[in-house]
Design an enzyme around this catalytic site. Sequence first.
Site, PDB file in Angstrom:
ATOM      1  N   LYS A 111       0.849  -1.195   0.000  1.00 12.89           N
ATOM      2  CA  LYS A 111       0.000   0.000   0.000  1.00 12.89           C
ATOM      3  C   LYS A 111       0.882   1.242   0.000  1.00 12.89           C
ATOM      4  O   LYS A 111       1.906   1.292   0.678  1.00 12.89           O
ATOM      5  CB  LYS A 111      -0.909   0.014   1.230  1.00 12.89           C
ATOM      6  N   SER A 112       0.449   2.269  -0.728  1.00 11.32           N
ATOM      7  CA  SER A 112       1.258   3.481  -0.842  1.00 11.32           C
ATOM      8  C   SER A 112       1.411   4.202   0.499  1.00 11.32           C
ATOM      9  O   SER A 112       2.414   4.875   0.724  1.00 11.32           O
ATOM     10  CB  SER A 112       0.678   4.417  -1.902  1.00 11.32           C
ATOM     11  N   THR A 113       0.448   4.054   1.410  1.00 13.96           N
ATOM     12  CA  THR A 113       0.563   4.682   2.733  1.00 13.96           C
ATOM     13  C   THR A 113       1.858   4.239   3.412  1.00 13.96           C
ATOM     14  O   THR A 113       2.582   5.062   3.981  1.00 13.96           O
ATOM     15  CB  THR A 113      -0.653   4.316   3.614  1.00 13.96           C
ATOM     16  N   ARG A 116       5.203   5.234   1.222  1.00 13.04           N
ATOM     17  CA  ARG A 116       5.590   6.640   1.375  1.00 13.04           C
ATOM     18  C   ARG A 116       6.360   6.892   2.663  1.00 13.04           C
ATOM     19  O   ARG A 116       6.948   7.950   2.843  1.00 13.04           O
ATOM     20  CB  ARG A 116       4.350   7.530   1.325  1.00 13.04           C
ATOM     21  N   LEU A 136       3.575 -12.242   4.836  1.00 12.32           N
ATOM     22  CA  LEU A 136       3.958 -10.931   4.317  1.00 12.32           C
ATOM     23  C   LEU A 136       5.388 -10.613   4.728  1.00 12.32           C
ATOM     24  O   LEU A 136       5.791 -10.903   5.857  1.00 12.32           O
ATOM     25  CB  LEU A 136       3.021  -9.855   4.867  1.00 12.32           C
ATOM     26  N   GLU A 137       6.126  -9.988   3.822  1.00 14.34           N
ATOM     27  CA  GLU A 137       7.508  -9.604   4.079  1.00 14.34           C
ATOM     28  C   GLU A 137       7.612  -8.088   4.023  1.00 14.34           C
ATOM     29  O   GLU A 137       7.223  -7.482   3.031  1.00 14.34           O
ATOM     30  CB  GLU A 137       8.440 -10.220   3.028  1.00 14.34           C
ATOM     31  N   GLN A 156      -2.370  -4.817  -0.886  1.00 15.02           N
ATOM     32  CA  GLN A 156      -3.540  -4.991  -1.748  1.00 15.02           C
ATOM     33  C   GLN A 156      -3.356  -6.207  -2.646  1.00 15.02           C
ATOM     34  O   GLN A 156      -2.281  -6.429  -3.197  1.00 15.02           O
ATOM     35  CB  GLN A 156      -3.774  -3.758  -2.617  1.00 15.02           C
ATOM     36  N   TYR A 170      -0.965 -24.846  -8.572  1.00 18.29           N
ATOM     37  CA  TYR A 170      -0.088 -24.935  -7.393  1.00 18.29           C
ATOM     38  C   TYR A 170      -0.414 -26.185  -6.578  1.00 18.29           C
ATOM     39  O   TYR A 170       0.473 -26.906  -6.139  1.00 18.29           O
ATOM     40  CB  TYR A 170      -0.266 -23.669  -6.550  1.00 18.29           C
TER      41      TYR A 170
END
Length: 188
Positions: A111-113, A116, A136-137, A156, A170
């Site tokens: 996410k850009s939040t 940034r 998640l990494e 996202q 998979y």
Amino acid sequence: MSIKSDKWIRRMAEQQGMIAPFAPELVRHNGTGKIVSYGTSSYGYDVRCANEFKIFTNINSTIVDPKDFDARNFVDFVGDVCIIPPNSFALARTVEYFRIPRNVLTVCLGKSTYARCGIIVNVTPLEPEWEGHVTLEFSNTTPLPAKIYANEGIAQMLFFEADEVCETSYKDRGGKYLGQTGVTLPKI
């Protein structure tokens, strides 16, 4: 291959169990104030980070080797906020459990939040017929400590439907991360 809309995402989550738990709309408040948004967006689904973290440490002076990963490279942490040390790394998992259809490829983007602020989420695919919690990494690219908030938006998912069904999914090839729960370390 086309990207799928909010209507398709809702239908697949509600009728096929593609995402659970599922938020049919974008959530921006938690009752006490603003949060980093999660839930269904126009052409994607913003996932939440669970409160289980693994934070890189160098106290054991081990070597990071993807073929022979040493769990002592991490410190386990459970909490509503995770502080990632400067220029360091952490793992977490999504709150949501995914079941990806055979004709769909899903791509996880940051996410850009967070981007940034210098906090980068690894781009990763969720392949056809993969299921589980997404590990998640996070990379803190700044020279300062950085916060990750549990139970708020963190990344996202974009869903792409193929023109034809894949020959081997998979699940068919017995993927090593199939059905993972919790934060899963590297496997060979």
